[in-house]
Design an enzyme around this catalytic site. Structure first.
Site, PDB file in Angstrom:
ATOM      1  N   HIS A 283      -7.305  21.811   8.002  1.00 49.78           N
ATOM      2  CA  HIS A 283      -7.289  21.292   6.705  1.00 49.78           C
ATOM      3  C   HIS A 283      -8.783  21.220   6.073  1.00 49.78           C
ATOM      4  O   HIS A 283      -9.379  20.168   5.934  1.00 49.78           O
ATOM      5  CB  HIS A 283      -7.067  19.537   6.602  1.00 49.78           C
ATOM      6  CG  HIS A 283      -6.530  19.223   5.294  1.00 49.78           C
ATOM      7  ND1 HIS A 283      -5.042  18.649   5.002  1.00 49.78           N
ATOM      8  CD2 HIS A 283      -7.091  19.288   4.015  1.00 49.78           C
ATOM      9  CE1 HIS A 283      -5.109  18.075   3.831  1.00 49.78           C
ATOM     10  NE2 HIS A 283      -6.111  18.755   3.051  1.00 49.78           N
TER      11      HIS A 283
ATOM     12  N   GLU B 288      -2.758  24.280   2.464  1.00 44.63           N
ATOM     13  CA  GLU B 288      -3.209  24.919   1.172  1.00 44.63           C
ATOM     14  C   GLU B 288      -3.994  26.166   1.407  1.00 44.63           C
ATOM     15  O   GLU B 288      -5.300  26.069   0.812  1.00 44.63           O
ATOM     16  CB  GLU B 288      -3.729  24.040   0.357  1.00 44.63           C
ATOM     17  CG  GLU B 288      -2.831  22.663   0.036  1.00 44.63           C
ATOM     18  CD  GLU B 288      -3.476  21.812  -1.101  1.00 44.63           C
ATOM     19  OE1 GLU B 288      -4.525  21.885  -1.419  1.00 44.63           O
ATOM     20  OE2 GLU B 288      -2.780  20.702  -1.581  1.00 44.63           O
TER      21      GLU B 288
ATOM     22  N   ASN C 297       3.033  20.825  -1.189  1.00 43.73           N
ATOM     23  CA  ASN C 297       2.152  19.751  -1.609  1.00 43.73           C
ATOM     24  C   ASN C 297       2.480  20.062  -3.350  1.00 43.73           C
ATOM     25  O   ASN C 297       1.944  21.144  -3.662  1.00 43.73           O
ATOM     26  CB  ASN C 297       0.593  19.991  -1.430  1.00 43.73           C
ATOM     27  CG  ASN C 297       0.296  19.716   0.059  1.00 43.73           C
ATOM     28  OD1 ASN C 297       1.280  19.257   0.647  1.00 43.73           O
ATOM     29  ND2 ASN C 297      -0.802  19.737   0.365  1.00 43.73           N
TER      30      ASN C 297
ATOM     31  N   ARG D 150       1.243  12.309   8.384  1.00 47.26           N
ATOM     32  CA  ARG D 150       0.813  13.472   8.680  1.00 47.26           C
ATOM     33  C   ARG D 150      -0.833  13.437   8.570  1.00 47.26           C
ATOM     34  O   ARG D 150      -1.367  12.649   7.913  1.00 47.26           O
ATOM     35  CB  ARG D 150       1.061  14.367   7.546  1.00 47.26           C
ATOM     36  CG  ARG D 150       0.415  15.728   7.193  1.00 47.26           C
ATOM     37  CD  ARG D 150       0.814  16.418   5.910  1.00 47.26           C
ATOM     38  NE  ARG D 150       0.092  17.848   5.934  1.00 47.26           N
ATOM     39  CZ  ARG D 150      -0.769  18.445   5.161  1.00 47.26           C
ATOM     40  NH1 ARG D 150      -0.706  17.569   4.067  1.00 47.26           N
ATOM     41  NH2 ARG D 150      -1.245  19.301   5.231  1.00 47.26           N
TER      42      ARG D 150
ATOM     43  N   GLU E 277       2.427  16.380   0.593  1.00 46.16           N
ATOM     44  CA  GLU E 277       1.436  15.577  -0.217  1.00 46.16           C
ATOM     45  C   GLU E 277       1.979  15.438  -1.779  1.00 46.16           C
ATOM     46  O   GLU E 277       2.714  16.498  -2.314  1.00 46.16           O
ATOM     47  CB  GLU E 277       0.302  16.254  -0.410  1.00 46.16           C
ATOM     48  CG  GLU E 277      -0.675  16.259   0.666  1.00 46.16           C
ATOM     49  CD  GLU E 277      -2.099  17.006   0.493  1.00 46.16           C
ATOM     50  OE1 GLU E 277      -2.559  17.039  -0.378  1.00 46.16           O
ATOM     51  OE2 GLU E 277      -2.513  17.601   1.501  1.00 46.16           O
TER      52      GLU E 277
ATOM     53  N   TYR F 268       1.277  18.521  -7.006  1.00 47.27           N
ATOM     54  CA  TYR F 268       0.347  17.570  -7.929  1.00 47.27           C
ATOM     55  C   TYR F 268       0.686  17.905  -9.442  1.00 47.27           C
ATOM     56  O   TYR F 268       0.681  17.018 -10.183  1.00 47.27           O
ATOM     57  CB  TYR F 268      -1.103  17.876  -7.628  1.00 47.27           C
ATOM     58  CG  TYR F 268      -1.477  17.149  -6.325  1.00 47.27           C
ATOM     59  CD1 TYR F 268      -1.586  15.675  -6.136  1.00 47.27           C
ATOM     60  CD2 TYR F 268      -1.511  17.903  -5.127  1.00 47.27           C
ATOM     61  CE1 TYR F 268      -1.894  15.241  -4.877  1.00 47.27           C
ATOM     62  CE2 TYR F 268      -1.713  17.374  -3.954  1.00 47.27           C
ATOM     63  CZ  TYR F 268      -1.877  16.003  -3.836  1.00 47.27           C
ATOM     64  OH  TYR F 268      -2.245  15.510  -2.485  1.00 47.27           O
TER      65      TYR F 268
HETATM   66  C1  FCB Z   1      -4.786  18.445  -1.967  1.00 51.42           C
HETATM   67  C2  FCB Z   1      -5.693  18.343  -0.672  1.00 51.42           C
HETATM   68  C3  FCB Z   1      -5.826  16.888  -0.149  1.00 51.42           C
HETATM   69  C4  FCB Z   1      -6.334  16.164  -1.392  1.00 51.42           C
HETATM   70  C5  FCB Z   1      -5.323  16.239  -2.539  1.00 51.42           C
HETATM   71  C6  FCB Z   1      -5.700  15.377  -3.721  1.00 51.42           C
HETATM   72  O1  FCB Z   1      -5.212  19.858  -2.575  1.00 51.42           O
HETATM   73  O2  FCB Z   1      -4.668  19.148   0.424  1.00 51.42           O
HETATM   74  O3  FCB Z   1      -6.934  16.868   0.808  1.00 51.42           O
HETATM   75  O4  FCB Z   1      -7.525  16.335  -1.604  1.00 51.42           O
HETATM   76  O5  FCB Z   1      -5.395  17.558  -2.936  1.00 51.42           O
END
Ligand code: FCB
Length: 450
Positions: free
Chosen positions: A119, A165, A295, A75, A355, A297
């Protein structure tokens, strides 16, 4: 051993501004991130993306590294200002040529491209001329850009991701001021979120019409499970709103055809925040997509002190938990919870994790290697949660590790390393970290040990 399906897409993810460099080459126009980085104090160490990982020149080596790892997918994002240096109008053929070469190199290596159109590197000209995403016209400029790119590259791209995002593009950039263009205007930020969603919807049929019958179109959202810190009424109400803003404000209009009613009711109470919308916008935004990119985290635990006004809240960081170099809690269970919820609440045909990854303090040791055991552990735990969600019937079709390379981490500059490949910035040497070697084994086995 936990086994993944034969067709599972395993990849790594990157973004144009974070890795390409060559910011002033071959006719590339200025982006809002170039301008943002040029203002001292916006980015750690006043870093910028001028050179980054020099991927613009070193992409053959980077594709070779991916081949060595054994990924079947990659990607990456296209830089809008390389294609249209002033955002609209004049096309820069040299910019298209770069992605042409990159695509051919990927396909020759049997790596399927998943291409993100936006992006975060908006052409600065659109910011200067019309206030960037604050203007509806930017959504139409995006549609024009999508048309140009898909006409040229659509014969080789089957998977398009319109936006990365939009939450972050709207709120980190226009409300918190931490991302380009660095504004602090809540009303504008909500308006921006609507224009981004509109841009997405406008691009969907354009990308589909790019002539490739295999074309699939999706969007990538940053999603976070939100939990109230306590069972107090204040915390419950805040958690509901925070979930509405972070997750449902984007999911609902795309997959249900309208903004969440509870958020719409709350916005006037917080100020004059309801964005201006025009007749027909909801239908455009709800045009069916083929997949959602997730995505993930961290989760968000939120506390509303009763004595403070609504929205003046605290983010709670559980003690005893593990944290990454971003101070993000390591919480693999959240990925499972999120995937199961998405499957239950929205009828999404296919999901991809576009992600997932972590920054840790990585160093090259005397043996010339990077022993990032914590990242190995992080990835394994998240892969297992993803797999567990699949056994519950979640249509998860692929997983992209963030990131292929250490890179420019936005306002953190080069201080945070997310790669499974280490970059020695002064020499641009690439070193596959232990996590990269571990991922290589996962890919060879199409599975991981429990
Ligand atoms: C996300 C972003 C990516 C990267 C990660 C850690 O929010 O999409 O570009 O910075 O965080």
């Amino acid at each position: 051993m936990v086994q993944f399906p034969a067709q599972f897409r395993w990849g790594t993810a990157t973004a144009s501004y974070q890795i390409e460099g060559a910011a002033h080459e071959d006719g590339r126009g200025e982006s809002i991130w170039d301008r943002f980085c040029a203002t001292p104090g916006n980015v750690a160490n006043n870093d910028n993306g001028d050179i980054a990982c020099d991927h613009y020149h070193r992409y053959p080596e980077d594709v070779q590294l991916m081949r060595e790892l054994g990924v079947n997918s990659y990607r990456f994002a296209i830089a809008w200002p390389r294609i249209l240096p002033t955002g609209r109008g004049q096309v820069n053929a040299a910019g298209l040529d770069f992605y042409d070469r990159l695509l051919d190199t990927l396909l020759a290596a049997n790596i399927e491209p998943f291409v993100t159109l936006y992006h975060w590197d908006l052409p600065q000209a659109l910011q200067d001329e019309m206030g960037g995403w604050g203007s509806r016209a930017t959504a139409y400029a995006f549609a024009e850009y999508a048309d140009i790119v898909s006409r040229c590259l659509g014969d080789r791209v089957q998977r398009w991701i319109t936006l990365n995002e939009p939450y972050v593009s709207a709120f980190d950039a226009y409300e918190d001021g931490e991302h380009a263009p660095g504004l602090k205007d809540a009303k504008l930020a909500w308006q921006v979120s609507h224009h981004l969603l509109l841009a997405h919807g406008l691009a969907v049929p354009i990308l589909r019409a790019s002539g490739n019958p295999q074309t699939r179109v999706g969007i990538t959202l940053s999603l976070t499970p939100v939990e109230p810190a306590t069972s107090s009424a204040e915390d419950q109400a805040l958690a509901q709103f925070a979930d509405g803003k972070a997750n449902r404000w984007f999911l609902d209009p795309i997959f249900r055809g309208s903004y969440p009613a509870d958020v719409l009711e709350m916005l006037p109470l917080l100020g004059d925040l309801v964005p201006h919308m025009e007749a027909g916008d909801a239908e455009i935004i709800a045009r069916p997509v083929d997949f959602l990119g997730v995505n993930y985290y961290f989760r968000t635990i939120i506390h509303q002190p009763a004595e403070r006004p609504f929205g003046d809240y605290e983010i709670v960081k559980p003690t005893g938990a593990e944290y990454t170099a971003m101070n993000w809690e390591v919480y693999p269970q959240g990925l499972y919870n999120l995937l199961v919820r998405l499957h239950k609440d929205y009828a999404i045909p296919e999901l991809y994790i576009t992600e997932s990854g972590a920054a840790f303090v990585d160093t090259v040791t005397e043996d010339g290697r990077v022993h990032d055991e914590r990242r190995v552990h992080y990835l394994r735990e998240h892969f297992l949660q993803a797999h567990a969600a699949m056994t519950e019937g979640v249509p998860l079709k692929g997983y992209f590790v963030w990131s292929l390379l250490d890179n420019f981490e936005w306002a953190h500059g080069y201080t945070k390393r997310f790669g499974i490949i280490y970059i020695d910035y002064p020499t641009q040497q690439r070193i596959i970290k232990d996590s990269g070697r571990w991922y290589q084994n996962v890919l060879a086995a199409n599975g991981t040990v429990q």
